[in-house]
Design a protein around this motif. Structure first.
Motif: not given
Ligand SMILES: Cc1cc2nc3c(=O)[nH]c(=O)nc-3n(C[C@H](O)[C@H](O)[C@H](O)COP(=O)(O)OP(=O)(O)OC[C@H]3O[C@@H](n4cnc5c(N)ncnc54)[C@H](O)[C@@H]3O)c2cc1C
Ligand SMILES: Cc1cc2nc3c(=O)[nH]c(=O)nc-3n(C[C@H](O)[C@H](O)[C@H](O)COP(=O)(O)OP(=O)(O)OC[C@H]3O[C@@H](n4cnc5c(N)ncnc54)[C@H](O)[C@@H]3O)c2cc1C
Lengths: 336, 257
Positions: B7, B9, B40, B127, B132
């Motif tokens: 996964c 980002k 990642e 990330s 988070g």
């Molecule tokens: C409706 C919606 C719209 C969003 N729109 C956008 C956007 O326009 N641009 C954008 O960059 N993000 C977008 N996101 C994703 C969001 O910004 C964050 O990724 C999310 O809140 C995760 O929190 P964090 O980054 O603190 O993750 P953490 O908890 O720090 O992440 C830990 C691990 O989880 C995995 N992870 C986290 N986020 C993702 C992801 N998005 N996809 C795959 N794996 C992931 C990774 O492996 C990461 O290292 C969106 C999310 C939602 C629900």
């Protein structure tokens, strides 16, 4: 009577982590703004010294959870213990230190409780007032947390039946109370599923003794400007003369010149030496957040405009390949 | 054959400072490139190495804007086999909602053609931007899989996966039965650069799209801002090697010499 704030005491087989002292210190402030008390949760131990130390940092009571599956650290078992204890004690909030383990076990607890979890907070206003000091009446909390490893701050609103938070590492300096309290310790009866043992530590390997990068009194850092793996020889020599360690930037690890364990920064190590000598490093924000805990910074760079130079206390403008050997030679001359 | 899921980002790649947009809700990326979070990126490399060693297929999953297809193609250029994009609608993006969507996406991928569970799901520890520290843990919990964070070494041993986690002066060892999940950190390996062949493969990659959503969580972003900057007067000790005595004086005054 408002329920107390519950601080999770991070420890490794009975040794209290600094993050736990920070959580207790931060928790005192949070409890005060809620008009509540502060209590602590001790998982996998009921050690009297840990209980006493929690009291020294302001915990009025310590709830202990012991169980065979908690005999060593395990993120799932700890997360389950926190979730279950929260259900029994109904605290006003659960707080842990923002260490790697602290964030991990709180995420585990939050997943189990299906509640939000706000990591790495630097300020919490439970009145939801957003800085004005007036209770918003919404029941939501206003929180500031760090993003980008500390390069940015994020203000968030938290709506949760039970707030789960960690305080950012070093968001507060740990500070005992002037007069320690003697907390009452009481065991919580929590029956845990033995299957949680699937993520308990199986074994440990001790690798290095001596000065490690996070604790080194002097760090001699090298960046892309060093140019090669061999180019680090003179940096090693200077670090050796000063009883310090070599650090580096991500440009260096990406080129395979140094192991990642030497990398300073957001995705590397945070250092806190008396002096960081940063040579051939531009000072990108992700490097800076790892270096900013240094008490003093000396930059060596050919570019007087480099961010590292601008942010340093002292700088030498010049080619590090000439400057560093000259510093070592001067040290040898003074201390033959 | 092992089936591994990563996964990732898409995040901006800022330089000397991070600027925030006028509405305070995002990093101003107008003049920035984008990248995969470093932890990642190492996760993808680790998955590819495991697949090369033990035989296997690597799928990369991202939730983000349509442009995040770029990060999936990059993963393919360094050896990943499949890329799955869950398009984000630009609405509130809290970690609970993100994890719920990812867990549902994984369930769909696992139930398609009776494929069964991924043996290993690789997350980053956190990330690079919002950091988070929870999406991996929440997603794994939602799927009933064990997960260990902070992972700096992975060894596949039959049905088990043995992982190492760095601690002060050494490391801890954990052992999980697969299917399992890990949160890895940069330093677990040195990611390769794309080869010519890899670039061609990435162009041919067919990106699979899954349209999914989940309810909002309880954490809402209000604004981003830069912390107060440290302003220091920099004293220039000199130019070139002639500055060495002045440097030695500084070291002496700090008591480190
Ligand atoms: C409706 C919606 C719209 C969003 N729109 C956008 C956007 O326009 N641009 C954008 O960059 N993000 C977008 N996101 C994703 C969001 O910004 C964050 O990724 C999310 O809140 C995760 O929190 P964090 O980054 O603190 O993750 P953490 O908890 O720090 O992440 C830990 C691990 O989880 C995995 N992870 C986290 N986020 C993702 C992801 N998005 N996809 C795959 N794996 C992931 C990774 O492996 C990461 O290292 C969106 C999310 C939602 C629900
Ligand atoms: C999400 C994310 C996380 C990151 N995490 C980290 C991290 O943890 N740590 C980290 O370091 N980076 C990190 N980076 C990378 C960071 O953005 C920079 O790319 C990196 O720090 C640059 O390394 P550098 O300063 O060595 O190289 P450059 O930026 O190329 O700077 C080289 C400097 O050397 C000077 N120089 C050149 N030759 C000489 C010479 N002969 N003598 C003296 N000076 C000379 C130049 O003037 C220049 O200032 C991260 C990036 C991202 C996107």
């Amino acid at each position: 009577m408002i329920s107390p704030v519950l601080a999770v005491l991070e420890h490794d087989r009975g040794a209290m982590a600094e993050a736990a002292r920070e959580a207790l210190t931060f928790g005192r402030g949070l409890a005060e703004s809620l008009g509540a008390g502060l209590e602590a949760l001790l998982i996998g131990s009921d050690d009297a010294d840990l209980v006493a130390e929690a009291g020294a940092y302001g915990a009025a009571a310590v709830h202990t959870v012991t169980h065979p599956v908690l005999s060593d650290f395990g993120p799932e078992a700890w997360g389950e213990a926190i979730a279950r204890a929260a259900g029994m004690l109904k605290p006003a909030a659960v707080l842990a230190g923002g260490s790697e383990r602290g964030n991990e076990v709180m995420a585990q607890a939050a997943a189990r409780l299906d509640l939000p979890f706000v990591s790495n907070c630097t300020a919490i206003d439970p009145s939801g007032a957003d800085g004005s000091g007036v209770d918003s009446g919404s029941g939501e909390w206003s929180i500031t947390r760090i993003q980008w490893g500390g390069s940015l701050l994020e203000d968030v609103r938290l709506a949760a039946a039970l707030p789960l938070v960690t305080c950012g590492l070093h968001a507060v300096a740990s500070e005992p109370l002037p007069e320690p309290v003697s907390p009452a310790a009481a065991g919580l009866e929590i029956d845990l599923d033995p299957a949680l043992a699937r993520t308990v530590v199986k074994d440990r390997v001790v690798l290095e003794a001596g000065v490690t990068l996070p604790t080194a009194p002097v760090v001699v850092g090298g960046g892309r400007g060093v140019g090669s793996a061999e180019g680090f020889g003179p940096l090693e020599e200077l670090a050796g003369l000063l009883g310090g360690r070599v650090g580096c930037s991500r440009a260096v690890t990406n080129n395979g010149w140094r192991p990642h364990s030497d990398q300073v920064g957001q995705t590397g190590t945070r250092i806190a030496p008396e002096i960081y000598i940063a040579s051939g490093i531009s000072g990108a924000i992700q490097h800076w957040v790892g270096a900013m805990g240094s008490k003093h910074i000396l930059a060596i760079n050919t570019d007087p405009e480099a961010n590292m130079v601008v942010k340093a206390d002292w700088a030498v403008i010049g080619d590090l390949h000439e400057v560093i050997p000259a510093i070592s030679a001067e040290i040898r001359r003074r201390h033959p | 054959m092992l089936r591994i899921l990563c996964c990732v980002k898409r995040v901006p790649a800022p330089g000397a400072r991070i600027n925030v947009t006028a509405d305070g809700l995002a990093v101003d990326a107008a003049h920035l490139g984008f990248t995969t979070s470093p932890h990642e990126e190492c996760g993808v490399e680790e998955a590819v190495q495991i697949a090369e060693r033990c035989g296997g297929e690597v799928t990369v999953l991202t939730l983000g804007p349509p442009e995040a297809a770029e990060q999936l193609r990059y993963a393919a250029s360094v050896g990943a086999h499949r890329g799955v994009l869950v398009p984000a609608d630009g609405g509130a993006r809290d970690p609970q909602r993100t994890a719920a969507i990812l867990a549902e996406a994984i369930r769909r991928l696992e139930s398609a053609d009776g494929a069964g569970p991924f043996d290993l799901i690789v997350f980053g520890n956190e990330s690079a931007d919002s950091g988070g520290f929870q999406v991996g843990v929440r997603t794994a919990y939602g799927l009933g899989r064990p997960i260990v964070n902070g992972v700096k070494g992975i060894e596949i041993d039959g049905p088990a996966v043995r992982v190492r986690r760095e601690i002060d002066g050494g490391f801890e060892v954990y052992e999980m039965e697969m299917p399992a999940a890990v949160g890895v950190k940069e330093g677990i390996n040195l990611p390769r650069y794309p080869t010519m062949k890899g670039r061609l493969a990435s162009k041919r990659l067919e990106i699979e799209i899954l349209d999914l959503d989940a309810p909002l969580g309880g954490q809402t972003m209000v604004r981003l801002r830069r912390p107060a900057e440290t302003v220091s007067e920099t004293a220039i000790l000199g130019h070139g090697p002639e500055a060495a005595p002045a440097v030695a004086d500084v070291l002496e005054s700090l008591g480190v010499l």
